[in-house]
Design an enzyme around this catalytic site. Structure first.
Site, PDB file in Angstrom:
ATOM      1  N   GLU A  65       5.608  -4.593  12.120  1.00  0.00           N
ATOM      2  CA  GLU A  65       4.519  -3.707  12.204  1.00  0.00           C
ATOM      3  C   GLU A  65       2.655  -3.778  11.251  1.00  0.00           C
ATOM      4  OE1 GLU A  65       1.601  -1.348  10.628  1.00  0.00           O
ATOM      5  OE2 GLU A  65       2.965  -0.438   8.991  1.00  0.00           O
ATOM      6  N   ASN A 114       0.953  -1.321   0.103  1.00  0.00           N
ATOM      7  CA  ASN A 114       0.267   0.197   0.252  1.00  0.00           C
ATOM      8  C   ASN A 114       0.616   1.306   0.160  1.00  0.00           C
ATOM      9  OD1 ASN A 114       0.538  -0.622   2.334  1.00  0.00           O
ATOM     10  ND2 ASN A 114      -1.177   0.197   3.568  1.00  0.00           N
ATOM     11  N   GLU A 160       9.002   1.824  14.131  1.00  0.00           N
ATOM     12  CA  GLU A 160       9.284   2.348  13.151  1.00  0.00           C
ATOM     13  C   GLU A 160       9.335   4.227  13.069  1.00  0.00           C
ATOM     14  OE1 GLU A 160       9.162  -0.530   9.690  1.00  0.00           O
ATOM     15  OE2 GLU A 160       7.995   0.602   9.594  1.00  0.00           O
ATOM     16  N   CYS A 212      -2.600   1.238   6.654  1.00  0.00           N
ATOM     17  CA  CYS A 212      -3.018   0.328   8.147  1.00  0.00           C
ATOM     18  C   CYS A 212      -3.709   0.926   8.879  1.00  0.00           C
ATOM     19  CB  CYS A 212      -1.338  -0.504   8.413  1.00  0.00           C
ATOM     20  SG  CYS A 212      -0.218   0.937   8.357  1.00  0.00           S
TER      21      CYS A 212
END
Length: 515
Positions: free
Chosen positions: A284, A183, A493, A318
């Site tokens: 993640e 994505n 991150e 997300c």
């Protein structure tokens, strides 16, 4: 030099110039070679060991953009060996040297940002304006970590004994495997790769099967910037080849860390596969973001934030809000205003300037969205907008949808939708909103809209998520830690925290000193 590097690879029948000229007003046709047809290992453009390929298609219209190698374990082993060899020198480069080459890479990424955005729209389907925003966002990680490389500092600790000195230094963990989702084909990788390079690690990058071309373009520009061969390697593989490729990466003793972005289900598998090797793992994973609108909120601000955060990449993010929790005092006003704004969203090919909603990435994702909506409607949800596919627009399009009267018995109440679907739940009290928001076993992002500062701090504290947007729908930035709690992942991150997954701490004690 690695074997089987082919000087010609003419299996792709697509004429890049024709496609790109039709879709975009390109000013510099020399940028077109950034669409690659080979993978990148040890500084060379290579085919798969058995020369298998798979196609990369534009989800907006199904046209083939390119054909890239369908690699297997043999290819991954070559990439890991290249990264291992390169690590010997790369780990000993100074922070200044790493920073300098990364800045050159950043400058080239900025120079070619228009072309990279075009590639993202071609393979990912998101509107071109969103692709340009992603390039700016993704590039910001390269810039940030180019600077952060020179701030990976150790410590001198106070000793209990006058004859001893205590030092702590930070060292790169080694070769890392970076596995990304479709994505955000640029930002998902730069967020990992830039931090790893800054720390002194070397990398094997596995981009998503649906969107490998952006990663290959990045590798080309990194090569041009002078990143040494073997430091960055990009392998490509089809959906069928992914499981053995990822399995090999997880089990390789030469890979010391795995960073993965994707679903909770796959994240669990990767974590399990890495556990026997006590490998560093950063995950993640999925989210189910609550979007809470309290009675004191500015409805216009909340609606515009809802549009911005929910419909980026057609809801395939997300951190996209899944459950819209709206307090009863402003419920009708919010829903009415949201529908007005959603009716303005045009679906279509992202290369068209006025398009706001592109396609789903593939048929499987489209089917998942359809099933979730149909399940909710069959169990009593009220569909007041959309609710079906849009075949007149294209094969992979789903209408922007609003569902009200959403209840706990419906699958989308607890499952991540990953599509342009707004599910709305009415609540009465702050306590009720927090109970609903915290029910899922994931917790990546959450959003709060309120004018009550005390309420903002209370709810922010009690939301079980890793990131909170307050009166704001776009919260990501290179300077901040990105990640979640519960089953949304491990580690962070971005920001200075993003270096930690690629660093080992070494304590040194010097004794028998005389002063």
């Amino acid at each position: 030099m690695l074997p089987r590097v082919l000087k010609t690879y003419n299996r792709c029948s697509i004429n890049n110039r024709n496609i790109m000229d039709i879709m975009y007003p390109i000013r510099n046709l020399s940028q077109l070679p950034l669409i690659k047809q080979r993978a990148y290992i040890d500084g060379e453009w290579v085919c798969a060991a058995d020369e298998r390929i798979f196609t990369v298609s534009n989800p907006a219209n199904g046209e083939i953009i390119s054909k890239v190698p369908d690699m297997d374990e043999r290819d991954v082993e070559l990439a890991i060996k290249a990264a291992s060899s390169a690590f010997v020198e790369w780990k000993n480069t100074t922070a200044y040297e790493r920073s300098r080459v990364m800045k050159k890479w950043y400058d080239l990424m900025v120079k070619h940002k228009e072309t990279i955005a075009q590639i993202i729209t071609l393979e990912c389907g998101k509107p071109f304006a969103e692709s340009k925003a992603e390039v700016n966002y993704g590039n910001s990680y390269i810039e940030y970590y180019a600077e952060e490389a020179r701030r990976i500092n150790g410590e001198i600790l106070q000793s209990t004994y006058p004859t001893k000195k205590y030092f702590v230094e930070k060292q790169p963990i080694g070769v890392v495997g970076l596995i990304s989702a479709y994505n955000f084909p640029l930002a998902m990788i730069t967020r990992k790769l830039a931090a790893a390079l800054a720390a002194g690690c070397t990398c094997v990058v596995k981009p998503a099967t649906d969107t490998p071309l952006t990663a290959l373009a990045m590798a080309e520009l990194g090569h041009e910037a002078g990143i040494p061969k073997g430091v960055v390697n990009v392998i490509t593989s089809s959906h069928a080849s992914n499981p053995p490729v990822v399995d090999f990466m997880c089990k390789s003793p030469d890979i010391r860390g795995i960073s993965f972005t994707g679903s909770v289900q796959v994240g669990k598998i990767i974590n399990e596969k890495c556990a026997p090797y006590v490998k560093r793992v950063s995950l993640e994973l999925g989210g189910n973001a609550p979007f809470i609108v309290f009675n004191s909120a500015d409805v216009d601000v909340a609606v515009q934030a809802a549009i911005a955060s929910k419909f980026r990449n057609s809801g395939q993010t997300c951190v996209a809000p899944n459950r819209f929790l709206v307090q009863d005092g402003i419920y009708d006003c919010f829903v009415d205003n949201l529908i007005v704004e959603m009716r303005k969203l045009k679906m279509g090919d992202g290369s068209q300037g006025d398009v706001k909603i592109g396609p789903m990435i593939n048929a499987a994702q489209l089917e998942k969205v359809r099933q979730l909506v149909d399940d909710a409607i069959s169990k009593g949800a009220n569909c007041i907008l959309g609710g079906k596919r849009a075949p007149l627009v294209g094969d992979l399009y789903y209408e922007p949808t609003v569902l009200t009267d959403v209840r706990e018995t419906m699958k989308l109440y607890m499952e991540e939708i990953f599509g342009p679907v707004v599910s709305i739940v009415k609540f009465r009290t702050e306590e009720e909103s927090l109970f609903i928001a915290n029910q899922p076993d994931v917790g990546l992002a959450g959003y709060i809209f309120s004018s009550d500062i005390s309420q903002i701090f209370r709810v922010s504290k009690n939301l079980e998520v890793g990131m909170v947007g307050v009166n704001e729908g776009i919260i990501s930035a290179a300077e901040v830690p990105f990640g979640g709690v519960k089953k949304s992942g491990i580690g962070r991150e971005g920001g200075h925290n993003g270096i930690e997954d690629y660093i080992d701490y070494k304590y040194v004690c010097i004794g028998n000193l005389r002063f």
